[in-house]
Design a protein around this motif. Structure first.
Motif, PDB file in Angstrom:
ATOM      1  N   HIS A   1       0.937  -1.281   0.506  1.00  0.00           N
ATOM      2  CA  HIS A   1      -0.074  -0.065  -0.217  1.00  0.00           C
ATOM      3  C   HIS A   1       0.783   1.488  -0.008  1.00  0.00           C
ATOM      4  N   PHE A   2       1.739   1.029   0.731  1.00  0.00           N
ATOM      5  CA  PHE A   2       2.727   2.444   0.781  1.00  0.00           C
ATOM      6  C   PHE A   2       3.665   2.521  -0.057  1.00  0.00           C
ATOM      7  N   TYR A   3       3.748   3.595  -1.234  1.00  0.00           N
ATOM      8  CA  TYR A   3       5.263   3.556  -1.913  1.00  0.00           C
ATOM      9  C   TYR A   3       6.908   3.834  -1.097  1.00  0.00           C
ATOM     10  N   VAL A   4       6.213   4.243   0.184  1.00  0.00           N
ATOM     11  CA  VAL A   4       7.804   4.272   0.519  1.00  0.00           C
ATOM     12  C   VAL A   4       7.427   3.959   2.682  1.00  0.00           C
ATOM     13  N   ARG A   5       8.543   3.213   2.914  1.00  0.00           N
ATOM     14  CA  ARG A   5       8.502   3.513   4.053  1.00  0.00           C
ATOM     15  C   ARG A   5       9.488   3.050   4.930  1.00  0.00           C
ATOM     16  N   ALA A   6       9.414   3.790   6.075  1.00  0.00           N
ATOM     17  CA  ALA A   6      10.694   3.841   7.182  1.00  0.00           C
ATOM     18  C   ALA A   6      10.298   4.259   9.037  1.00  0.00           C
ATOM     19  N   TRP A   7      11.460   2.825   8.711  1.00  0.00           N
ATOM     20  CA  TRP A   7      11.507   2.890  10.749  1.00  0.00           C
ATOM     21  C   TRP A   7      12.958   3.254  11.148  1.00  0.00           C
ATOM     22  N   ILE A   8      12.296   4.794  12.251  1.00  0.00           N
ATOM     23  CA  ILE A   8      13.254   4.329  13.260  1.00  0.00           C
ATOM     24  C   ILE A   8      13.039   4.503  14.758  1.00  0.00           C
ATOM     25  N   THR A   9      13.838   4.716  15.277  1.00  0.00           N
ATOM     26  CA  THR A   9      13.800   4.549  16.799  1.00  0.00           C
ATOM     27  C   THR A   9      14.281   5.994  17.165  1.00  0.00           C
ATOM     28  N   VAL A  10      14.216   6.488  18.348  1.00  0.00           N
ATOM     29  CA  VAL A  10      14.053   7.739  18.653  1.00  0.00           C
ATOM     30  C   VAL A  10      14.675   7.741  20.057  1.00  0.00           C
TER      31      VAL A  10
ATOM     32  N   PHE B   1      14.710   4.018   2.799  1.00  0.00           N
ATOM     33  CA  PHE B   1      14.547   3.673   1.365  1.00  0.00           C
ATOM     34  C   PHE B   1      14.820   5.131   0.705  1.00  0.00           C
ATOM     35  N   SER B   2      16.640   5.680   0.514  1.00  0.00           N
ATOM     36  CA  SER B   2      17.275   6.088  -0.492  1.00  0.00           C
ATOM     37  C   SER B   2      18.417   5.293   0.227  1.00  0.00           C
ATOM     38  N   LEU B   3      19.059   6.087  -0.795  1.00  0.00           N
ATOM     39  CA  LEU B   3      21.073   5.145  -0.974  1.00  0.00           C
ATOM     40  C   LEU B   3      21.714   6.654  -0.094  1.00  0.00           C
TER      41      LEU B   3
ATOM     42  N   GLY C   1       4.702  13.298  -2.964  1.00  0.00           N
ATOM     43  CA  GLY C   1       4.293  13.386  -3.447  1.00  0.00           C
ATOM     44  C   GLY C   1       4.131  11.596  -3.962  1.00  0.00           C
ATOM     45  N   ARG C   2       4.441  10.817  -2.576  1.00  0.00           N
ATOM     46  CA  ARG C   2       4.921   9.284  -3.187  1.00  0.00           C
ATOM     47  C   ARG C   2       3.463   8.849  -1.191  1.00  0.00           C
ATOM     48  N   ARG C   3       2.479   7.996  -1.048  1.00  0.00           N
ATOM     49  CA  ARG C   3       2.562   7.652  -0.287  1.00  0.00           C
ATOM     50  C   ARG C   3       3.597   6.808   0.821  1.00  0.00           C
ATOM     51  N   TYR C   4       3.576   7.288   2.152  1.00  0.00           N
ATOM     52  CA  TYR C   4       4.744   6.751   2.703  1.00  0.00           C
ATOM     53  C   TYR C   4       4.085   6.505   4.533  1.00  0.00           C
ATOM     54  N   LEU C   5       4.659   5.675   4.757  1.00  0.00           N
ATOM     55  CA  LEU C   5       4.435   4.908   5.973  1.00  0.00           C
ATOM     56  C   LEU C   5       5.829   5.497   7.273  1.00  0.00           C
TER      57      LEU C   5
ATOM     58  N   ASN D   1      -2.702  12.127   0.307  1.00  0.00           N
ATOM     59  CA  ASN D   1      -2.094  10.718  -0.401  1.00  0.00           C
ATOM     60  C   ASN D   1      -2.831   9.486  -0.068  1.00  0.00           C
ATOM     61  N   GLY D   2      -2.638   9.559   1.653  1.00  0.00           N
ATOM     62  CA  GLY D   2      -3.215   8.900   2.577  1.00  0.00           C
ATOM     63  C   GLY D   2      -2.132   8.426   3.236  1.00  0.00           C
ATOM     64  N   SER D   3      -1.200   8.878   3.074  1.00  0.00           N
ATOM     65  CA  SER D   3       0.046   8.370   3.888  1.00  0.00           C
ATOM     66  C   SER D   3      -0.115   9.338   5.298  1.00  0.00           C
ATOM     67  N   ARG D   4       0.781   8.146   6.177  1.00  0.00           N
ATOM     68  CA  ARG D   4       0.800   7.776   7.870  1.00  0.00           C
ATOM     69  C   ARG D   4       2.020   8.177   8.764  1.00  0.00           C
ATOM     70  N   VAL D   5       1.948   7.915   9.908  1.00  0.00           N
ATOM     71  CA  VAL D   5       3.015   8.080  10.668  1.00  0.00           C
ATOM     72  C   VAL D   5       2.376   7.611  11.796  1.00  0.00           C
TER      73      VAL D   5
END
Length: 170
Positions: free
Chosen positions: A21-30, A47-49, A72-76, A100-104
């Motif tokens: 569903h999500f074009y881009v996803r990222a997980w970080i521990t704060v 998600f990137s180099l 412009g991308r749907r991200y989580l 566009n339905g992106s979520r955090v």
């Protein structure tokens, strides 16, 4: 701590539907000692180099790179173990709102952090497990089934009682 916030967020994040569903996803521990720069680099790594040149950029340039990468991308984005509102404040401007339905997803043991970062919907509050659910979880982990051997029932109940419904303790 230990009530299952990260486990629940990780299950949602890793769900196969979320991957599609999500074009881009990222997980970080704060965590408590968050650094703005480190959070931005953590997101970019997902998600990137990231190359040597990336580490030479200023914090503002990294924030702009995150924004451009998400625009412009749907991200989580999952931000795990957030301890204060400033961690949210420093990265939220890097998350474009393209409708566009992106979520955090943000996990915190502090209710005020979840309320502060909320976009209008109320935060999900985790609860400790009931005695019955605690027993089932404990038995599944220890014995591989929902019930323990009869001769260990008393000891099992004592152990589960001391864990006070915290899945991590179980």
């Amino acid at each position: 701590g230990g009530v299952g916030k990260t486990t629940l967020a990780r299950k949602v994040y890793d769900d196969i539907y979320m991957e599609h569903h999500f074009y881009v996803r990222a997980w970080i521990t704060v965590s408590q000692m968050h650094q703005h720069r480190g959070m931005l680099l953590g997101i970019l790594r997902c998600f990137s180099l990231v190359n040597d040149y990336t580490y030479l950029k200023s914090t503002e340039q990294l924030a702009e790179q995150v924004y451009r990468s998400l625009k412009g991308r749907r991200y989580l984005i999952a931000m795990d173990d957030v301890w204060d509102t400033t961690a949210w404040d420093v990265v939220k401007r890097s998350f474009p709102d393209d409708k566009n339905g992106s979520r955090v997803i943000l996990t915190s043991r502090l209710a005020n952090v979840g309320i502060y970062a909320s976009s209008g919907s109320p935060p999900h509050y985790m609860r400790c497990l009931s005695v019955d659910r605690s027993l089932k979880l404990f038995n599944l982990k220890v014995f591989g089934r929902e019930n323990c051997p009869l001769e260990l029932e008393k000891a099992t109940k004592q152990i589960v009682g001391k864990c006070q419904g915290l899945p991590l303790a179980l």
